[in-house]
Design an enzyme around this catalytic site. Structure first.
Site, PDB file in Angstrom:
ATOM      1  N   GLU A   1       0.858  -1.198   0.000  1.00  0.00           N
ATOM      2  CA  GLU A   1       0.000   0.000   0.000  1.00  0.00           C
ATOM      3  C   GLU A   1       0.896   1.250   0.000  1.00  0.00           C
ATOM      4  OE1 GLU A   1      -4.375  -0.030   1.907  1.00  0.00           O
ATOM      5  OE2 GLU A   1      -2.788   0.305   3.356  1.00  0.00           O
TER       6      GLU A   1
ATOM      7  N   ASP B   1     -16.125  -9.035  12.057  1.00  0.00           N
ATOM      8  CA  ASP B   1     -15.481  -8.026  11.223  1.00  0.00           C
ATOM      9  C   ASP B   1     -14.090  -8.547  10.848  1.00  0.00           C
ATOM     10  OD1 ASP B   1     -14.236  -5.850  10.142  1.00  0.00           O
ATOM     11  OD2 ASP B   1     -14.581  -4.508  11.829  1.00  0.00           O
TER      12      ASP B   1
ATOM     13  N   GLY C   1      -5.944 -10.166   8.041  1.00  0.00           N
ATOM     14  CA  GLY C   1      -4.704 -10.537   7.344  1.00  0.00           C
ATOM     15  C   GLY C   1      -3.513  -9.782   7.921  1.00  0.00           C
ATOM     16  N   ASP C   2      -3.743  -8.537   8.288  1.00  0.00           N
ATOM     17  CA  ASP C   2      -2.658  -7.736   8.890  1.00  0.00           C
ATOM     18  C   ASP C   2      -2.280  -8.306  10.247  1.00  0.00           C
ATOM     19  OD1 ASP C   2      -2.917  -6.055   6.715  1.00  0.00           O
ATOM     20  OD2 ASP C   2      -4.426  -4.830   7.723  1.00  0.00           O
TER      21      ASP C   2
HETATM   22  O1  RIB Z   1      -6.179  -4.639   5.666  1.00  0.00           O
HETATM   23  C1  RIB Z   1      -7.155  -3.777   6.170  1.00  0.00           C
HETATM   24  C2  RIB Z   1      -6.782  -2.369   5.884  1.00  0.00           C
HETATM   25  O2  RIB Z   1      -6.799  -2.158   4.488  1.00  0.00           O
HETATM   26  C3  RIB Z   1      -7.737  -1.341   6.453  1.00  0.00           C
HETATM   27  O3  RIB Z   1      -7.423  -0.946   7.759  1.00  0.00           O
HETATM   28  C4  RIB Z   1      -7.672  -0.222   5.428  1.00  0.00           C
HETATM   29  O4  RIB Z   1      -7.125   0.944   5.924  1.00  0.00           O
HETATM   30  C5  RIB Z   1      -6.870  -0.778   4.261  1.00  0.00           C
HETATM   31  O5  RIB Z   1      -5.582  -0.335   4.269  1.00  0.00           O
END
Ligand code: RIB
Length: 310
Positions: free
Chosen positions: A142, A248, A253-254
């Site tokens: 990102e 939710d 994944g993060d």
């Molecule tokens: O992976 C989830 C994230 O993707 C969200 O928090 C949003 O900000 C996007 O970056």
């Protein structure tokens, strides 16, 4: 135990979230539930996940000189994360994500990346001493792809390990793959970055093995409630997801990648690290919001303990 040290390089967003019974079709309006604002962004989410999972974390990103950027930085600092390598951009606005969460907890996200697209190779240069001193580096897509590629090169030159979460999926330069120790796509991302259609487990294996041939150390494909499939040159195995009622899935994944980084930095085997990350992600989906949903170490440990006793 000495805390492991993790550097996360990547994005930070403010998430503007509406719950809805279902996703709208093109041209359709759907009445949703309450609106909520959370701290998000894949990089910042991973940093919070790693900090709560027990690591000493530094975050290198970029936010605007605006109220969203201020809140994002304050949120990270409250988690004890070192933000000294995060820049406040005078020209670009902070990143924003518009998110819909449906009744089953699935999400659709559109990101206005703003200052995240200003994350620069110069910031990577400034992080070199830190890169040399941490146990592991974690990043995503990102942000400018050139910066990610330069980071991979720098991490490699410093002799350190890199986890790449290829989200959101975009084309990755070939030079990056031999520098990635662990790649953590979900199915959509695996399909996109491999350029192959994925319908069966054999398709997954084939796509993942393609990355191993390009030099990636291991591929861990996260598959939501199905769990995840890990593929290394020597073996492959499934890890079952926790039986959780998903409210939710934003940031799950993060959470997985952040917790995986901590477990690997602590010297766990890949198998144990994947179990640790799976437990963390399984907790996160039961809660609302990206960063607020990240579990603390004692919660992950207690889930793992419970699984041992089953
Ligand atoms: O992976 C989830 C994230 O993707 C969200 O928090 C949003 O900000 C996007 O970056």
């Amino acid at each position: 135990m000495k805390r492991s040290r993790v550097l996360v390089v990547g994005s930070s967003n403010t998430d503007l979230v509406v719950q809805a019974p279902r996703f709208p079709r093109p041209g359709e309006s759907v009445m949703g539930g309450v609106f909520a604002r959370f701290q998000g962004g894949k990089g910042a989410n991973q940093a919070v996940a790693a900090a709560r999972a027990g690591a000493e974390v530094a975050f290198a990103g970029r936010v605007g000189n605006d109220e969203f950027g201020e809140s994002a930085l304050n949120g990270l600092m409250q988690e004890g994360i070192d933000t000294s390598l995060t820049v406040r951009d005078e020209n670009l606005a902070s990143g924003v994500a518009l998110i819909i969460v449906d009744a089953s907890g699935e999400n659709e996200i559109v990101v206005a990346a703003g200052a995240n697209m200003g994350i620069s190779t110069g910031q990577v240069d400034q992080a070199v001493e830190l890169i040399k001193s941490v146990d592991i580096i974690l990043t995503q897509l990102e942000m400018p792809i050139e910066t990610m590629a330069y980071l991979a090169e720098t991490v490699d030159h410093c002799g350190k390990s890199l986890i790449l979460n290829p989200a959101p999926a975009s084309p990755i330069p070939e030079s990056v793959f031999p520098r990635v120790d662990v790649l953590t796509p979900n199915l959509v991302e695996l399909e996109a970055i491999s350029g192959t259609r994925i319908e069966t487990v054999e398709d997954i294996e084939k796509a993942a093995r393609g990355f191993l041939r390009k030099g990636v150390g291991a591929v861990v494909i996260t598959q939501g409630r199905e769990g995840c499939l890990t593929i290394t040159p020597e073996e492959s195995w499934w890890t079952q997801a926790l039986p959780a009622d998903a409210r939710d899935t934003v940031g799950a994944g993060d959470c997985f990648s952040g917790a995986l980084a901590v477990a690997l930095a602590e010297g766990r085997s890949l198998k144990k690290a994947v179990c640790f990350a799976t437990a963390a992600a399984g907790i996160s989906v039961t809660r609302l919001g990206a960063q607020p949903s990240m579990p603390y170490r004692h919660e992950i440990d207690s889930v793992l303990e419970g699984m041992k006793n089953e």
